[in-house]
Design an enzyme around this catalytic site. Sequence first.
Site, PDB file in Angstrom:
ATOM      1  N   ASP A   1      48.256  -9.616 140.224  1.00 37.78           N
ATOM      2  CA  ASP A   1      48.303  -8.192 139.836  1.00 37.78           C
ATOM      3  C   ASP A   1      49.759  -7.455 140.310  1.00 37.78           C
ATOM      4  O   ASP A   1      50.271  -6.986 139.499  1.00 37.78           O
ATOM      5  CB  ASP A   1      47.335  -7.446 140.834  1.00 37.78           C
ATOM      6  CG  ASP A   1      47.070  -7.879 142.178  1.00 37.78           C
ATOM      7  OD1 ASP A   1      47.874  -8.588 142.705  1.00 37.78           O
ATOM      8  OD2 ASP A   1      46.004  -7.546 142.979  1.00 37.78           O
TER       9      ASP A   1
ATOM     10  N   MET B   1      41.958 -10.185 143.189  1.00 38.08           N
ATOM     11  CA  MET B   1      43.205  -9.628 142.447  1.00 38.08           C
ATOM     12  C   MET B   1      43.230  -8.465 141.837  1.00 38.08           C
ATOM     13  O   MET B   1      42.633  -8.530 140.614  1.00 38.08           O
ATOM     14  CB  MET B   1      44.233 -10.475 141.854  1.00 38.08           C
ATOM     15  CG  MET B   1      44.666 -11.672 142.417  1.00 38.08           C
ATOM     16  SD  MET B   1      45.743 -11.515 143.929  1.00 38.08           S
ATOM     17  CE  MET B   1      45.221 -12.656 145.066  1.00 38.08           C
ATOM     18  N   CYS B   2      43.373  -7.181 142.301  1.00 36.67           N
ATOM     19  CA  CYS B   2      42.796  -6.012 141.632  1.00 36.67           C
ATOM     20  C   CYS B   2      43.480  -4.673 142.061  1.00 36.67           C
ATOM     21  O   CYS B   2      44.676  -4.705 142.827  1.00 36.67           O
ATOM     22  CB  CYS B   2      41.479  -5.810 142.105  1.00 36.67           C
ATOM     23  SG  CYS B   2      40.589  -7.540 141.985  1.00 36.67           S
ATOM     24  N   GLY B   3      43.016  -3.737 141.464  1.00 38.86           N
ATOM     25  CA  GLY B   3      43.154  -2.363 141.777  1.00 38.86           C
ATOM     26  C   GLY B   3      42.017  -1.735 142.501  1.00 38.86           C
ATOM     27  O   GLY B   3      41.007  -1.766 141.847  1.00 38.86           O
TER      28      GLY B   3
ATOM     29  N   ASN C   1      40.722  -6.396 147.297  1.00 38.96           N
ATOM     30  CA  ASN C   1      42.252  -6.750 146.539  1.00 38.96           C
ATOM     31  C   ASN C   1      42.530  -8.090 147.417  1.00 38.96           C
ATOM     32  O   ASN C   1      42.903  -7.919 148.531  1.00 38.96           O
ATOM     33  CB  ASN C   1      43.016  -5.694 146.557  1.00 38.96           C
ATOM     34  CG  ASN C   1      44.304  -6.048 145.589  1.00 38.96           C
ATOM     35  OD1 ASN C   1      45.290  -5.480 145.625  1.00 38.96           O
ATOM     36  ND2 ASN C   1      44.327  -7.061 144.850  1.00 38.96           N
TER      37      ASN C   1
END
Lengths: 227, 441, 295
Positions: free
Chosen positions: B208, C1-3, C173
């Site tokens: 990300d 893996m992120c928001g 995350n």
Amino acid sequence: MQSLDMATTDLREVNATLQAQTSASNQTEWVIDNPRGAHAVAVGLDTPISVTVRGSTGYYCAGMNAGATIHVQGSVGPGVAENMMSGTVIVDGDASQYAGATGHGGLLVIRGNASSRCGISMKGIDIVVQGSVGHMSAFMAQKGTLVVLGDAGDALGDSLYEARLFVRGSVKSLGADCVEKEMRAEHLDRLADLLERAGADAKPSEFRRYGSARRLYHFNIDHADQY
Amino acid sequence: MTKTPTTEPRQSWTFSREVNAEIRRAAATGIYDIRGGGAKRRVPHFDDLLFLGASISRYPLEGYREKCDTAVTLGTRFAKKPIELKIPITIAGMSFGSLSGPAKEALGRGASMAGTSTTTGDGGMTEEERGHSEKLVYQYLPSRYGMNLTDLRRADAIEVVVGQGAKPGGGGMLLGQKITERVAGMRDLPVGIDQRSACRHPDWTGPDDLEIKILELREITGWEKPIYVKIGGARPYYDTALAVKSGADVVVLDGMQGGTAATQDVFIEHVGQPTLACIRPAVQALQDLGLHREVQLVVSGGIRTGADVAKALALGADAVSIGTAALIALGDNDPKWEAEYNALGTTAGAYDDWHEGRDPAGITTQDPDLMKRLDPEAAGRRLRNYLNVMTLECQTIARACGKSHVHNLEPEDLCALTMEAAAMARVPLAGTDWWPGKGQF
Amino acid sequence: MCGIVGLFLKRDELRPQLGDMLTDMLVKLTDRGPDSAGIAIYSQPGEDMKITVQSDTPEADFDGLDGTLSDALGTGVTMRVVGNHAVIRVPAASGAAAVAHLETRGLRIMSAGTSIEIFKDVGLPRDVAERFGIRGMGGSHAIGHTRMATESAVTTLGAHPFSTAPDQCLVHNGSLSNHNNVRRRLAKKGVRTRTDNDTEVGAAYISSRISEGASLGEALEGTLSDLDGFFTFVTGTRDGFGVVRDPIACKPAVMAETDDYVAFGSEYRAFADLPGIDTARVWEPEPATVYFWER
């Protein structure tokens, strides 16, 4: 004064416009409005123009700056002024992780706090943080100067090379191979110059200096626990 | 009186002479063994695959007369200026510092003559290399040694290095002997100290964040240059998919036989997957995302011949990359230096103490006298010749399989000699229509 | 893996706008995760148990489901269908039986509790929020997540938030490195997980510790020693939400607080439209430190 409004202009156009300025240009004063946390604002500038960003930015603001003066009237996300070559970056608010990472030159001034890994792997940049810095700041820092008017978090200067660290407040802990060192006249002079250039109100005599013990410069089995 | 028969002295397979020697060395020095190169153990490889060739059911192309194209374009997804190569073989990243300036020049000369690209490595861009490389890929590494705006814009492509096959998940170590004044200057380090390279990038972690880093690199370079992402062969399906989701134009996948300038032997031999086992999962990821051929896949790690090239392409790669083989073409480990290899306690072919900087062939060194042994022009010609031979070999095979472009080779043009290779390459065991795991992918 | 985004309202007048505000925050972080999105939204706790379920064939599965369930439980049931999700309300005493019944019918349980509703699906945050009408939902606090899957499957079940106990949820995350062993240890204790996702293990770990008597704070502290790898966790409960980052803390996290709200975001961008953000207290949570807000 030229203005770019990110509410109506996309990032590519903002950066392309700024990057297209040459040293011959007489449009040297720029303002960016409404960044609203956008990433990669004012990156890769290589002429001595002046850019004021009115608001907060996301990751990598002023990345790889080479000669421009960039003033953020807000806070910045991770990696502000990463790998800066020269020029000046000023942040009125706070900076997130990795401020000034791997910077080779220039001056980065953060008027608020910087979080973790400020000055990680720095290679010649000078960084002045008027507030405090988070953990692992100046990790593997090679060259340049980190000045902290407030406090430093855990593991300051871990695996340090030749960068110089000056902290006015407390240091929560020192990282591997980082030690307090004697403050000599040359260091006080250097510090005075940096504080002045950063517009920071502090006396050099209030700081302590930290640097590399150089025990990790050549592998030695007796220091294996520090690797 | 007859003599009583005695047993033969028997060495242990577990505690072999090599193993025992390593135990003694470790006990004497207290430091793990650091060396250069890639995995030396035998692992299933391209040698375990064979091409089927054409006969009655398929028609071959005439060698030398009927065209078999080898051109490949890398970076067609987002970049305004993709890299156009004449051959599907590129030169992998090898740092100035681990290699001498003349060696970098020779790589540039050879690659340019053959119509392909070279890659910088950890330690910055040198004039020798930029000046002699028509197409130069600039590696963006955790250390950021020598990274600067001017060179970034002088590059033809940018390769964000997340990992390499010799040491997925690890950093590097260049011993003080090679940190000469010039190397130290480029890396902003004191002369003569051990240099430790980080295993993670200093200003991003995870896909990300990588997506934002790629955005920044594109914004700095005007969206012109292809962005490669290089991964070590560990979890190739996920890592390829994530590199693509992060915005990569090209994925460079390096298997465990891929070399390094210097790292722990235990890392080289025990971490990562064989190149052969990495390709199909990576291609599968690209296919699942509907981007096979649109995001190009470059495979490296143990590529030596045109047959290896053809096999990698048949399994789905768009191009391959060579490092160790290129160094051998330049003159690395040449038996003509045997006496000097012996003096270093090794033998031609086995020399891997590249980090110590005493390379008799004058390639992996910063010693001014040793460096002179390599003539960059002659070495460049040898590399050009070698690249040409590999290309001709690859074309020969492709024509025999009826292909007018090497990219039209398919997994169905292959069979496997061993169960292991069949399972890893997902092609049938020779003489059967079956491979272990068939139906489960 | 992120928001990740989170919003905890301190002023009741803002409650009707919760879904709208959170959706704006989440859509800003779309780039951090294009695979799937999900929202946990907490409203005034009621007497009844609310069970949110998902189906890939909602027309067939939800048709007459309330009647069937009512007959099976011998009690009143109401049902609200929202896209491929349905929120089913049963008396609290019948909650466990209702969940068991719904599972035997092959429905996927997104959440259960007196306050929580979870909506999640593959797709971009904007589309997922639209599909479920999140903007129109009110409540006291909410957590949103947009996902870039690392190693586990891109499916509705694999999307965040994960709920492993009534009114609890977790989003993440990062990437855990010992979740397979933790999953096996939890399984030995009878704690069930439904996916191969590392985050679900984190959620199950916290629920398991709480069910053993730990406070939420203690359970979050426990993640620092028992879970390895990189994480920023945001966890929701009926009364509030908590934040914890691993000791290395390299996955981003920003918080903002005013008299009206506490907000969490993976990036500052998420806050850009919040009222009063220019004068809010904005800071980054420290590594290995548990933060918690409760009403």
